[in-house]
Design an enzyme around this catalytic site. Sequence first.
Site, PDB file in Angstrom:
ATOM      1  N   SER A   1       0.863  -1.191   0.000  1.00  0.00           N
ATOM      2  CA  SER A   1       0.000   0.000   0.000  1.00  0.00           C
ATOM      3  C   SER A   1       0.893   1.233   0.000  1.00  0.00           C
ATOM      4  O   SER A   1       2.089   1.139   0.304  1.00  0.00           O
ATOM      5  CB  SER A   1      -0.851  -0.025   1.270  1.00  0.00           C
TER       6      SER A   1
ATOM      7  N   TYR B   1      -3.184  -0.679  10.032  1.00  0.00           N
ATOM      8  CA  TYR B   1      -3.022  -0.970   8.602  1.00  0.00           C
ATOM      9  C   TYR B   1      -1.627  -0.562   8.126  1.00  0.00           C
ATOM     10  O   TYR B   1      -0.931  -1.322   7.437  1.00  0.00           O
ATOM     11  CB  TYR B   1      -4.106  -0.217   7.834  1.00  0.00           C
TER      12      TYR B   1
END
Length: 265
Positions: A145, A158
């Site tokens: 990501s 995350y």
Amino acid sequence: MKELFDLTGKIALVTGGTHGIGLAIGIILAKAGARVCVNDINEEKLLSCREAFKKEGCDVYTSTFDVTDEKDVERGISQIENEVGQIDILVNNAGIIKRIPILEMKVSDYKQVIDVDLVAPFIVSKRVVPGMIEKKGGKIINMCSMMSVYGRNTVSAYASAKGGLKLLTQNMTCEWAKYNIQINGIGPGYIVTAQTGPIRENGHPFNDLVMTRTPAGRWGQPEDVANAALFLASKASDFVNGHILYVDGGILANFGYVKGENDLS
Ligand code: NAP
Ligand code: GCO
């Protein structure tokens, strides 16, 4: 030229691949000739996934297991090996996010995100790699990501997981590149999927941020990410090792670009 991207004879497993980015990756790998296995934790979603493949004229083998549960992974992958064959291409795509400020986040929520986004790629890869060593080659794609390099308020778990996954990709490379296994990551920018549904609505400040800060001037589509996955799954990337390929419309390349105001000199 076509031969470079031809995956005929290869077996691919995409975790969490019933919709969004994983589904687009599964379909492009199938169109390139691979026999594709899609995993999900939820049996019902595998039904709609089969329909989506059918609509594209592609076959799919589906497998239900929880990527965070080592015993369940063992069962699911043994079944794939018996019924389809040994995996050549593994896409560690399954992922979750919880947007909660640190002071309000329960430790159990933090751990759950780390389990799915970071521990699961460790568990699944560890189970699949001995087969790749036997076959004398393979490809692993870890879904990282932009949060592998940046933080943002509310996404601590995350970002910790995706930052860890970037370094796990590099460490896997150190240990397994010698077996002709290429392990790389993809770092999608902001992509139109269920995961970004809550922050994508028109008028949501996050939507404005993405639209003004992304030099390409748009959200990404799952297919934008799938095209990069095809490269990393193919012979074309045989000397690409431990790399994170950001597919983000330029957002990471940019400091402070604002649409319509980019001539700041
Ligand atoms: P998504 O639509 O939410 O899909 C995630 C998938 O993972 C779902 O199919 C989900 O299954 C599955 N999953 C969750 N927990 C699982 C488990 N324990 N075992 C097996 N499968 C599990 O997400 P997406 O946006 O397509 O994202 C795919 C990957 O790209 C994720 O790793 C995500 O973090 C990453 N990513 C996304 C973006 C973005 O902008 N969308 C950007 C950067 C990175 P259920 O639907 O059944 O829960
Ligand atoms: C968020 C987003 C992101 C994206 C993606 C960015 O809340 O910031 O959901 O985390 O999904 O991972 O690359």
